[in-house]
Scaffold this active site. Structure first.
Site, PDB file in Angstrom:
ATOM      1  N   VAL A  58       0.940  -0.912  -0.255  1.00  0.00           N
ATOM      2  CA  VAL A  58      -0.118  -0.111  -0.208  1.00  0.00           C
ATOM      3  C   VAL A  58       0.890   1.307   0.029  1.00  0.00           C
ATOM      4  O   VAL A  58       1.178   2.434  -0.684  1.00  0.00           O
ATOM      5  CB  VAL A  58      -1.049  -0.009   1.300  1.00  0.00           C
ATOM      6  N   TYR A  59       1.658   1.373   1.045  1.00  0.00           N
ATOM      7  CA  TYR A  59       2.814   2.244   0.347  1.00  0.00           C
ATOM      8  C   TYR A  59       3.385   2.658  -0.510  1.00  0.00           C
ATOM      9  O   TYR A  59       3.628   3.336  -0.974  1.00  0.00           O
ATOM     10  CB  TYR A  59       3.815   2.205   1.322  1.00  0.00           C
ATOM     11  N   ALA A  60       3.842   1.493  -1.167  1.00  0.00           N
ATOM     12  CA  ALA A  60       4.626   1.358  -2.521  1.00  0.00           C
ATOM     13  C   ALA A  60       3.587   1.771  -3.909  1.00  0.00           C
ATOM     14  O   ALA A  60       3.633   2.825  -4.447  1.00  0.00           O
ATOM     15  CB  ALA A  60       4.936   0.229  -2.376  1.00  0.00           C
TER      16      ALA A  60
END
Length: 260
Positions: A156-158
């Protein structure tokens, strides 16, 4: 004329390294912090030791309702300290790692990552746009994880950083008529306190990164700071709308000589 940079999340890690690298290239610095006032003050002192002017302002990049007041405060600071009302550089750096393994990710985790990595930078840049002088530079911070898919727990961060990379290209087109260059830097694995400092502190993790890189080591904060200063220099004035990876070639592996 002295160049002035605003760095969000400048109290530690890559923000601190970028502030020092820019100061070494004769750029004055305004950095923001959320809660680490002492760390921010220490970075200000380090920049001043390099002979540049610096100050720290508090800003929570997840609260867009405060951005207009922050822009007014920044304008007043620029006028009082430098006799100007314009920035030359905006470095959207503030962020954090979110551990979101598939199967146990929550909406709250996603919302938090969206707020700090996409909504915050987008709306802050929009608010500060009138303070960006003709020919200014914007640099957004992404991650090598948008292309080097080594750790699914950061999916999700990426993904948020992938959105930042797309937005960067649109922003470059939008602001190009003002001579403003907009790029995105994608650091590889770097030994900071990111994700609890695992890259910095875990030798096994460092060994795995070294094995995946032709340069044979994890990145250091100074590596990224130097890359930031280079991208924001006049030497790259003809570069805009680009994703620039600073990872030491992570993911390419190291060359092994053939036996015999």
């Amino acid at each position: 004329m002295t160049r002035i940079a605003l760095i969000t999340g400048g109290s530690r890690g890559l923000g601190r390294a970028s502030a020092l690298a820019l100061a070494a290239h004769d750029v004055d610095v305004v950095l923001t912090y959320n809660s680490a006032a002492d760390e921010a003050a220490a970075v200000v002192a380090e920049v001043e030791e390099l002979g540049r002017t610096a100050l720290a302002l508090r800003l929570d990049t997840t609260t867009p309702a405060t951005f207009a007041a922050f822009a007014a405060e920044l304008r007043a600071v620029l006028r009082d300290r430098w006799g100007r009302e314009e920035l030359d550089v905006l470095l959207n750096n503030a962020g954090f790692a979110g551990d979101t393994p598939f199967g146990s990710t929550t909406k709250e985790q996603i919302d938090e990552l969206v707020a700090v990595h996409l909504t915050g930078p987008l709306l802050l840049t929009q608010e500060l746009s009138p303070l960006l002088g003709e020919g200014a530079r914007i640099l957004n911070v992404s991650t090598g994880l948008t292309q080097n898919l080594v750790n699914p727990q950061y999916a999700v961060y990426a993904s948020m950083k992938g959105a930042v990379e797309v937005w960067t290209r649109y922003l470059a087109k939008e602001l190009g008529p003002r001579g403003i260059r907009v790029n995105v830097i994608a650091p590889g694995a770097t030994a900071t306190d990111f994700a609890g400092g695992v890259i910095r502190d875990d030798e096994r993790y460092q060994a795995a990164i070294a094995a995946s890189s032709p340069l044979g080591r994890a990145g250091r904060p100074d590596d990224i700071g130097a890359a930031v200063a280079a991208i924001l220099s006049e030497d790259l004035a003809w570069v805009t709308g680009q994703r620039i990876e600073a990872s030491g070639g992570q993911g390419m592996g190291r060359w092994q000589p053939l036996a015999g």
